[in-house]
Write a protein that holds these residues in place. Structure first.
Motif, PDB file in Angstrom:
ATOM      1  N   GLN A   1      -4.439 -14.589   8.378  1.00 31.68           N
ATOM      2  CA  GLN A   1      -3.625 -13.749   7.499  1.00 31.68           C
ATOM      3  C   GLN A   1      -4.483 -13.307   6.328  1.00 31.68           C
ATOM      4  N   LYS A   2      -4.386 -12.013   5.979  1.00 34.79           N
ATOM      5  CA  LYS A   2      -5.132 -11.540   4.817  1.00 34.79           C
ATOM      6  C   LYS A   2      -4.135 -11.040   3.783  1.00 34.79           C
ATOM      7  N   TYR A   3      -4.286 -11.475   2.545  1.00 32.44           N
ATOM      8  CA  TYR A   3      -3.425 -11.030   1.456  1.00 32.44           C
ATOM      9  C   TYR A   3      -4.243 -10.216   0.463  1.00 32.44           C
TER      10      TYR A   3
ATOM     11  N   GLY B   1      -4.986  -7.585  -3.042  1.00 35.31           N
ATOM     12  CA  GLY B   1      -5.058  -7.807  -4.486  1.00 35.31           C
ATOM     13  C   GLY B   1      -3.710  -7.903  -5.195  1.00 35.31           C
ATOM     14  N   THR B   2      -2.781  -7.014  -4.848  1.00 33.88           N
ATOM     15  CA  THR B   2      -1.477  -7.048  -5.514  1.00 33.88           C
ATOM     16  C   THR B   2      -0.719  -8.320  -5.133  1.00 33.88           C
ATOM     17  N   SER B   3      -0.925  -8.754  -3.884  1.00 32.87           N
ATOM     18  CA  SER B   3      -0.217  -9.931  -3.375  1.00 32.87           C
ATOM     19  C   SER B   3      -0.641 -11.216  -4.084  1.00 32.87           C
TER      20      SER B   3
ATOM     21  N   ALA C   1      -7.186   6.736   4.201  1.00 35.20           N
ATOM     22  CA  ALA C   1      -5.968   5.928   4.018  1.00 35.20           C
ATOM     23  C   ALA C   1      -6.392   4.496   3.701  1.00 35.20           C
ATOM     24  N   LYS C   2      -6.111   4.087   2.485  1.00 35.14           N
ATOM     25  CA  LYS C   2      -6.654   2.837   1.964  1.00 35.14           C
ATOM     26  C   LYS C   2      -6.114   1.582   2.650  1.00 35.14           C
ATOM     27  N   VAL C   3      -5.018   1.743   3.367  1.00 35.60           N
ATOM     28  CA  VAL C   3      -4.263   0.563   3.821  1.00 35.60           C
ATOM     29  C   VAL C   3      -5.096  -0.400   4.683  1.00 35.60           C
ATOM     30  N   LEU C   4      -6.055   0.117   5.437  1.00 33.46           N
ATOM     31  CA  LEU C   4      -7.009  -0.747   6.162  1.00 33.46           C
ATOM     32  C   LEU C   4      -8.420  -0.208   5.962  1.00 33.46           C
TER      33      LEU C   4
ATOM     34  N   SER D   1     -12.024  -7.006   2.239  1.00 35.85           N
ATOM     35  CA  SER D   1     -11.344  -8.233   2.682  1.00 35.85           C
ATOM     36  C   SER D   1     -10.615  -8.016   4.013  1.00 35.85           C
ATOM     37  N   ASP D   2     -10.185  -6.785   4.253  1.00 31.92           N
ATOM     38  CA  ASP D   2      -9.567  -6.488   5.553  1.00 31.92           C
ATOM     39  C   ASP D   2     -10.555  -6.803   6.667  1.00 31.92           C
ATOM     40  N   THR D   3     -11.803  -6.413   6.434  1.00 31.12           N
ATOM     41  CA  THR D   3     -12.835  -6.617   7.454  1.00 31.12           C
ATOM     42  C   THR D   3     -13.144  -8.105   7.626  1.00 31.12           C
TER      43      THR D   3
ATOM     44  N   ILE E   1      -2.201  -8.471   8.228  1.00 32.23           N
ATOM     45  CA  ILE E   1      -2.659  -7.947   6.940  1.00 32.23           C
ATOM     46  C   ILE E   1      -1.431  -7.799   6.044  1.00 32.23           C
ATOM     47  N   TYR E   2      -1.335  -8.632   5.025  1.00 34.66           N
ATOM     48  CA  TYR E   2      -0.202  -8.566   4.095  1.00 34.66           C
ATOM     49  C   TYR E   2      -0.596  -7.770   2.859  1.00 34.66           C
ATOM     50  N   THR E   3       0.224  -6.762   2.525  1.00 35.90           N
ATOM     51  CA  THR E   3      -0.128  -5.877   1.423  1.00 35.90           C
ATOM     52  C   THR E   3       1.106  -5.477   0.620  1.00 35.90           C
ATOM     53  N   ASP E   4       0.976  -4.417  -0.194  1.00 31.96           N
ATOM     54  CA  ASP E   4       2.093  -4.032  -1.064  1.00 31.96           C
ATOM     55  C   ASP E   4       2.984  -2.954  -0.457  1.00 31.96           C
ATOM     56  N   VAL E   5       2.690  -2.534   0.775  1.00 33.51           N
ATOM     57  CA  VAL E   5       3.594  -1.625   1.495  1.00 33.51           C
ATOM     58  C   VAL E   5       3.961  -2.312   2.813  1.00 33.51           C
ATOM     59  N   ASP E   6       5.104  -1.900   3.420  1.00 32.60           N
ATOM     60  CA  ASP E   6       5.562  -2.682   4.572  1.00 32.60           C
ATOM     61  C   ASP E   6       5.085  -2.116   5.911  1.00 32.60           C
ATOM     62  N   GLY E   7       3.932  -1.444   5.890  1.00 32.09           N
ATOM     63  CA  GLY E   7       3.372  -0.959   7.142  1.00 32.09           C
ATOM     64  C   GLY E   7       2.513   0.263   6.902  1.00 32.09           C
ATOM     65  N   VAL E   8       2.058   0.834   8.000  1.00 29.95           N
ATOM     66  CA  VAL E   8       1.284   2.074   7.933  1.00 29.95           C
ATOM     67  C   VAL E   8       2.285   3.219   8.053  1.00 29.95           C
ATOM     68  N   TYR E   9       2.189   4.182   7.162  1.00 31.47           N
ATOM     69  CA  TYR E   9       3.140   5.288   7.101  1.00 31.47           C
ATOM     70  C   TYR E   9       2.486   6.597   7.552  1.00 31.47           C
ATOM     71  N   THR E  10       3.343   7.601   7.758  1.00 34.29           N
ATOM     72  CA  THR E  10       2.847   8.925   8.159  1.00 34.29           C
ATOM     73  C   THR E  10       1.992   9.563   7.069  1.00 34.29           C
ATOM     74  N   THR E  11       2.162   9.114   5.827  1.00 36.14           N
ATOM     75  CA  THR E  11       1.209   9.380   4.759  1.00 36.14           C
ATOM     76  C   THR E  11       1.431   8.321   3.688  1.00 36.14           C
ATOM     77  N   ASP E  12       0.618   8.300   2.656  1.00 35.17           N
ATOM     78  CA  ASP E  12       0.767   7.289   1.605  1.00 35.17           C
ATOM     79  C   ASP E  12       2.180   7.356   1.012  1.00 35.17           C
ATOM     80  N   PRO E  13       2.986   6.319   1.211  1.00 33.92           N
ATOM     81  CA  PRO E  13       4.368   6.363   0.693  1.00 33.92           C
ATOM     82  C   PRO E  13       4.424   6.408  -0.831  1.00 33.92           C
ATOM     83  N   ASN E  14       3.329   6.074  -1.480  1.00 32.26           N
ATOM     84  CA  ASN E  14       3.316   6.174  -2.946  1.00 32.26           C
ATOM     85  C   ASN E  14       3.100   7.605  -3.419  1.00 32.26           C
TER      86      ASN E  14
HETATM   87  P1  ADP Z   1      -4.437  -4.372  -0.694  1.00 36.72           P
HETATM   88  O1  ADP Z   1      -4.783  -4.631  -2.122  1.00 36.72           O
HETATM   89  O2  ADP Z   1      -3.284  -5.186  -0.212  1.00 36.72           O
HETATM   90  O3  ADP Z   1      -5.616  -4.419   0.211  1.00 36.72           O
HETATM   91  P2  ADP Z   1      -4.608  -1.490  -0.751  1.00 36.72           P
HETATM   92  O4  ADP Z   1      -4.288  -0.879  -2.068  1.00 36.72           O
HETATM   93  O5  ADP Z   1      -6.028  -1.607  -0.372  1.00 36.72           O
HETATM   94  O6  ADP Z   1      -3.857  -2.882  -0.675  1.00 36.72           O
HETATM   95  O7  ADP Z   1      -3.856  -0.688   0.427  1.00 36.72           O
HETATM   96  C1  ADP Z   1      -2.464  -0.482   0.351  1.00 36.72           C
HETATM   97  C2  ADP Z   1      -2.190   0.900  -0.220  1.00 36.72           C
HETATM   98  O8  ADP Z   1      -2.629   1.881   0.711  1.00 36.72           O
HETATM   99  C3  ADP Z   1      -0.745   1.245  -0.429  1.00 36.72           C
HETATM  100  O9  ADP Z   1      -0.258   0.778  -1.673  1.00 36.72           O
HETATM  101  C4  ADP Z   1      -0.712   2.764  -0.318  1.00 36.72           C
HETATM  102  O10 ADP Z   1      -0.675   3.387  -1.592  1.00 36.72           O
HETATM  103  C5  ADP Z   1      -2.051   3.106   0.342  1.00 36.72           C
HETATM  104  N1  ADP Z   1      -1.909   3.961   1.519  1.00 36.72           N
HETATM  105  C6  ADP Z   1      -2.607   5.110   1.723  1.00 36.72           C
HETATM  106  N2  ADP Z   1      -2.254   5.672   2.860  1.00 36.72           N
HETATM  107  C7  ADP Z   1      -1.309   4.897   3.428  1.00 36.72           C
HETATM  108  C8  ADP Z   1      -0.539   4.989   4.635  1.00 36.72           C
HETATM  109  N3  ADP Z   1      -0.685   6.010   5.488  1.00 36.72           N
HETATM  110  N4  ADP Z   1       0.367   4.007   4.894  1.00 36.72           N
HETATM  111  C9  ADP Z   1       0.528   2.977   4.031  1.00 36.72           C
HETATM  112  N5  ADP Z   1      -0.170   2.841   2.866  1.00 36.72           N
HETATM  113  C10 ADP Z   1      -1.076   3.791   2.559  1.00 36.72           C
END
Ligand code: ADP
Ligand code: ASP
Ligand code: MG
Length: 405
Positions: free
Chosen positions: A6-8, A10-12, A208-211, A153-155, A171-184
């Motif tokens: 499990q990877k957590y 920075g926000t977590s 896309a920063k999520v991974l 850290s993902d790697t 991979i545990y993060t601050d969003v609940d999955g991968v979205y069609t674009t950055d939900p923020n």
């Molecule tokens: P962590 O610190 O947990 O590694 P990151 O900030 O690196 O988190 O990655 C999570 C962020 O990625 C989200 O808060 C979101 O703003 C961004 N993000 C960009 N594109 C996407 C996407 N397509 N789906 C989900 N999150 C995305």
């Protein structure tokens, strides 16, 4: 019983309460009988602060020393989580990159993992410990500390999962999955249930920063299932897996942006063979990743050549190009840091025409100027003004019918 990495992010683990919250989560998994390796990031903002400190000392920090410095954020979170787990009655141990056997090359600040000797981690797992590993860091063959690039850290998580033959990497993060674009950026973005390695790789590499891109490369190469979930709320998350026949072959499946690039233009380049080779040769030698390249048509015997690089490497690239300019007899180099890149991705683009035209007209109708374009089989990217990026993302998301109803 499964072996789970499990990877957590920075926000977590952003403060003490959140670290205690992660400990409770990990404790629940342990009580279900799983063997657990937990990879942590630094507290959110910490790595940025460390980098800032280095630049308060010098404009050109030595990269070996920079890695020594920025790897310390993770050294703080791992013992804190191990203590929190111990306080809950578990056997837990924190390990640095080196203690976890993570060996990399010597490309400081963006090192690549060469191999992992997993004996130490395995022994602790066999002795029933929860093993807490510092993400983002490794060691080269001269014992220098290296880091794996931002988001690394993902790697660490996925590579350890592969090395340990884990059943799964979460991979545990601050969003609940991968979205069609950055939900923020676009609240109407939709969570994707299952995504193929190929599309995830494209999303990650386009920004896309999520991974982190390297983590997806590892997952794809070794067929490691990865699931992206929220640390803060339960839910199914997004599974990153091999392509399945049932996966929707929509024309455009996601919109990605990248605000971390800079554009450099070499002005007045003599239009003759060998010049591009020379320019890109000096950049490649320093292992700088050039993304887009554009050379305008020359009507005289001079042309302009523009390229984009990660913003963190713009200064270094500028310096290299200045030297090259003098050698090749070009006029000047100019840098533009206020650019951004927006991209659309979709495997369906392979068999559909008119997608590029539609993208360009969506941007044109919004008065957004396109400065550079690049395409591949399953994506189209445009460089635009950085201030226009968020608006462009929302326009593209709506224009390609991705908005949630
Ligand atoms: P962590 O610190 O947990 O590694 P990151 O900030 O690196 O988190 O990655 C999570 C962020 O990625 C989200 O808060 C979101 O703003 C961004 N993000 C960009 N594109 C996407 C996407 N397509 N789906 C989900 N999150 C995305
Ligand atoms: N702490 C590192 C960073 O901020 C690594 C990570 O969070 O994955 O980039
Ligand atoms: Mg991250």
């Amino acid at each position: 019983m499964a072996l789970i990495v499990q990877k957590y992010g920075g926000t977590s683990v952003g403060d003490i309460e959140r670290i205690k919250n992660v400990a409770k989560k990990v404790s629940r998994f342990k009580k279900e009988g799983h063997k657990l390796v937990v990879v942590l990031s630094a507290m959110s903002g910490q790595t940025d602060n460390l980098i800032k400190m280095a630049y308060q000392i010098t404009d050109e920090p030595n990269e070996r020393e920079l890695d020594m410095l920025i790897s310390t954020g993770e050294r703080i979170t791992i013992p804190l989580l191990a203590m929190a787990l111990q306080a809950l009655g578990h056997k837990a141990v924190s390990l640095t990159g080196r203690q976890s056997g993570i060996f990399t090359d010597s490309t400081y600040t963006k090192a690549r993992i060469k191999n992992i000797s997993n004996e130490n981690v395995k022994r602790y797992l066999d002795e029933d410990y929860i093993v807490v590993v510092a993400g983002f860091q490794g060691i080269d063959d001269r014992q220098n500390v290296t880091t794996l690039g931002r988001g690394g850290s993902d790697t660490t998580g996925v590579a350890l999962a592969v090395a340990l033959k884990a059943d799964l990497c979460e991979i545990y993060t601050d969003v609940d999955g991968v979205y069609t674009t950055d939900p923020n950026v676009e609240p109407k973005a939709r969570r994707i249930d299952r995504i193929s390695y190929e599309e995830m790789l494209e999303m990650a590499s386009l920004g896309a920063k999520v991974l982190q891109t390297r983590s997806v490369e590892f997952a794809a190469k070794y067929r490691m299932p990865v699931v992206v979930k929220s640390t803060f709320k339960d839910g199914p998350g997004t599974w990153v897996v091999a392509e399945e026949p049932s996966m929707e072959k929509v024309v455009v499946s996601s919109v990605v942006y990248d605000k971390n690039q800079a554009k450099l233009t070499v002005v007045g380049v003599p239009d003759k063979p060998g010049i591009a080779a020379k320019i890109f040769g000096v950049i490649a030698k320093e292992e700088i990743n050039v993304d887009m390249i554009i050379q305008n048509v020359s009507t005289t015997d001079l042309t302009d050549l523009s390229l984009t690089v990660p913003r963190t490497e713009a200064g270094k690239t500028m310096k290299l190009l200045k030297t090259a300019v003098a050698e090749i007899g070009a006029k000047d180099v100019v840098m533009d840091e206020n650019i951004g890149k927006v991209s659309i991705i979709g495997v369906g683009m392979r068999s559909h025409t008119g997608v590029a035209a539609k993208l360009f007209s969506l941007l044109a109708d919004a008065g957004i100027n396109i400065e550079m374009i690049s395409t591949s089989e399953i994506k189209i990217s445009c460089v635009i003004r950085r201030d226009d990026v968020d608006r462009a993302v929302r326009i593209m998301h709506a224009g390609f019918s991705l908005d949630a109803q």
